[in-house]
Design an enzyme around this catalytic site. Structure first.
Site, short mmCIF file in Angstrom:
data_model
loop_
_atom_site.label_atom_id
_atom_site.label_comp_id
_atom_site.label_asym_id
_atom_site.label_seq_id
_atom_site.Cartn_x
_atom_site.Cartn_y
_atom_site.Cartn_z
N LYS A 189 0.84 -16.00 -6.09
CA LYS A 189 0.42 -15.65 -7.62
C LYS A 189 1.58 -15.54 -8.48
CE LYS A 189 -2.91 -12.39 -5.57
NZ LYS A 189 -2.05 -11.84 -4.33
N TYR A 209 4.94 -8.78 -4.70
CA TYR A 209 4.96 -7.97 -3.36
C TYR A 209 6.24 -7.92 -2.66
CZ TYR A 209 -0.28 -8.83 -3.91
OH TYR A 209 -1.43 -8.71 -4.17
N ASP A 230 -2.60 -13.97 1.88
CA ASP A 230 -2.63 -13.70 0.33
C ASP A 230 -1.24 -12.71 0.14
OD1 ASP A 230 -4.21 -13.58 -2.25
OD2 ASP A 230 -3.08 -11.64 -1.96
N HIS A 244 -2.00 -13.90 -11.87
CA HIS A 244 -1.90 -12.50 -11.37
C HIS A 244 -2.79 -11.78 -12.35
CE1 HIS A 244 -0.01 -9.88 -8.00
NE2 HIS A 244 -1.18 -9.48 -8.41
N1 LIG Z 1 -4.70 -9.77 -7.45
C1 LIG Z 1 -4.44 -8.25 -7.44
O1 LIG Z 1 -4.04 -7.76 -8.75
C2 LIG Z 1 -4.38 -7.44 -6.07
C3 LIG Z 1 -4.38 -6.17 -6.23
C4 LIG Z 1 -4.48 -5.47 -5.02
C5 LIG Z 1 -4.36 -6.13 -3.69
N2 LIG Z 1 -4.38 -7.46 -3.92
C6 LIG Z 1 -4.64 -8.37 -2.62
O2 LIG Z 1 -5.81 -7.67 -1.88
C7 LIG Z 1 -5.29 -7.26 -0.70
C8 LIG Z 1 -6.17 -6.15 -0.01
O3 LIG Z 1 -5.94 -5.06 -0.83
P1 LIG Z 1 -5.46 -3.72 -0.90
O4 LIG Z 1 -3.96 -3.83 0.04
O5 LIG Z 1 -4.97 -3.02 -2.23
O6 LIG Z 1 -6.31 -2.80 -0.19
P2 LIG Z 1 -7.23 -2.56 1.06
O7 LIG Z 1 -7.42 -4.02 1.67
O8 LIG Z 1 -8.55 -2.30 0.60
O9 LIG Z 1 -6.68 -1.42 1.91
C9 LIG Z 1 -5.38 -1.42 2.52
C10 LIG Z 1 -5.10 0.00 3.04
O10 LIG Z 1 -6.11 0.37 4.06
C11 LIG Z 1 -5.53 0.89 5.32
N3 LIG Z 1 -6.28 -0.03 6.12
C12 LIG Z 1 -6.60 -1.09 6.31
N4 LIG Z 1 -7.52 -1.26 7.54
C13 LIG Z 1 -7.59 -0.22 7.97
C14 LIG Z 1 -8.49 0.25 9.05
N5 LIG Z 1 -9.15 -0.40 9.75
N6 LIG Z 1 -8.66 1.67 9.34
C15 LIG Z 1 -7.83 2.48 8.24
N7 LIG Z 1 -7.22 1.97 7.43
C16 LIG Z 1 -7.02 0.76 7.16
C17 LIG Z 1 -4.17 0.11 4.98
O11 LIG Z 1 -3.36 0.90 5.93
P3 LIG Z 1 -1.99 0.31 6.76
O12 LIG Z 1 -1.57 -0.92 6.19
O13 LIG Z 1 -1.11 1.44 6.86
O14 LIG Z 1 -2.81 -0.09 7.99
C18 LIG Z 1 -3.83 0.25 3.77
O15 LIG Z 1 -3.46 1.43 3.42
C19 LIG Z 1 -3.81 -6.89 -0.79
O16 LIG Z 1 -3.15 -6.54 0.16
C20 LIG Z 1 -3.44 -7.95 -1.77
O17 LIG Z 1 -3.20 -9.33 -0.97
C21 LIG Z 1 -4.43 -8.08 -5.06
#
Ligand SMILES: NC(=O)c1ccc[n+]([C@@H]2O[C@H](COP(=O)([O-])OP(=O)(O)OC[C@H]3O[C@@H](n4cnc5c(N)ncnc54)[C@H](OP(=O)(O)O)[C@@H]3O)[C@@H](O)[C@H]2O)c1
Length: 281
Positions: A79, A54, A49, A112
């Site tokens: 997106k 990004y 994704d 988005h």
């Molecule tokens: N459509 C939208 O508006 C929108 C908004 C936000 C996100 N997204 C998408 O959804 C994806 C996921 O959401 P997100 O990135 O916001 O948050 P997330 O996946 O909930 O969390 C990512 C965070 O958690 C840490 N992490 C991941 N696995 C871990 C583990 N096993 N142990 C400890 N820490 C861990 C990562 O750190 P490290 O990277 O330092 O390991 C990073 O800081 C995004 O990357 C993006 O592709 C979409």
């Protein structure tokens, strides 16, 4: 039902979407994203994704190209960002994304955010792109019930997906139920609360019981709740850890215990909240 890393959900247009993938928000451009995607593909992920905003589409594209994995085996989402919305601007933004991704199609293209005034014209552009065959499926992100109601009243093409923030601490059940009633798959972002709630004692107890980490418990709970997940990490060991969730099952009672953690606590500044909602009517 046995879930594997290759398990898919059938979207409302018949396309199969892997239920598990890699997120790349805040995955830095260059080697950080390239490595993350490479490690994820090596660990068996087949769903990535990204988004124009990004600033890493180019790196995702390069990592996919370098992997040698046939393009059709990887489900790729990007997106259209807010300042590219509107019919013509979206068509143009899509071409630019394809160029950076170095591919001739994307599997899923999302609106988005539900930008006021422009969002329905943006959707019309996505329909055009799908008809052109360069997008296999189209969906939305951050759409609340009122945005979906409005969209469905203007189009015959129902989004395949609504990508929204959900986690044990923000479950958005009315919106999730609405999506399901309309054949829209719910894809969760920030499922791990962006790492900010991983010290929860109640989840730690469950982790101990199942011999799993808190992130693994959260991700497995989401999968068993029929939600598509795309946890993000740029660390190889976490990318592997997050995928090691297909060898255990959370009991019905423990699923209910996690369901009970909902406190409507969002970590994403949400346009529908009072302080910002005027922008997003
Ligand atoms: N459509 C939208 O508006 C929108 C908004 C936000 C996100 N997204 C998408 O959804 C994806 C996921 O959401 P997100 O990135 O916001 O948050 P997330 O996946 O909930 O969390 C990512 C965070 O958690 C840490 N992490 C991941 N696995 C871990 C583990 N096993 N142990 C400890 N820490 C861990 C990562 O750190 P490290 O990277 O330092 O390991 C990073 O800081 C995004 O990357 C993006 O592709 C979409």
């Amino acid at each position: 039902m046995t879930l594997t890393i290759a398990s898919t959900v059938s979207l409302n247009n018949g396309i199969a979407m892997p239920r598990f993938g890699l997120g790349t928000f805040l995955s830095g451009p260059g080697s950080q994203t390239k490595n993350a995607v490479r490690w994820a593909l090596e660990a068996g992920y087949r769903h990535i994704d990204t988004a124009r905003i990004y600033d890493n589409e180019k790196d995702v594209g390069e990592a996919l190209g370098d992997s040698g994995i046939p393009r059709k085996e990887v489900f790729l989402t990007t997106k259209v960002w807010n300042d590219d919305q509107g019919y013509e601007a979206t068509l143009k933004a899509f071409e630019a994304s394809l160029g950076r991704l170095q591919t001739d199609y994307v599997d899923l293209y999302l609106v988005h955010w539900p930008v006021p005034v422009l969002r329905n014209e943006t959707w019309r552009a996505l329909v055009t792109l799908q008809e052109s065959g360069r997008v296999r499926a189209i969906g939305v992100s951050n759409f609340m019930i009122r945005h979906l109601d409005e969209l469905l009243s203007t189009t015959k093409v129902v989004p395949v997906v609504n990508q929204i923030e959900t986690s044990p601490f923000i479950q958005r059940r009315p919106l999730v139920d609405y999506c399901r009633r309309h054949g829209i798959v719910v894809e969760s972002y920030s499922t791990l609360s962006r790492g900010k709630r991983l010290d929860d004692e109640r989840l730690a107890v469950l982790g101990k019981k199942y011999g799993k980490t808190v992130p693994q418990i959260i991700l497995r709970w989401a999968l068993q709740s029929a939600i598509v997940i795309i946890p993000k990490s740029v660390h190889r060991e976490r990318i592997i850890e997050n995928a090691a969730i297909f060898d255990f099952e959370i009991s019905t009672a423990d699923m209910a215990a996690i369901d009970a953690l909902d406190e409507n606590c969002s970590i994403m500044p949400a346009p529908w909240e009072p302080e910002t909602s005027a922008m997003w009517r």
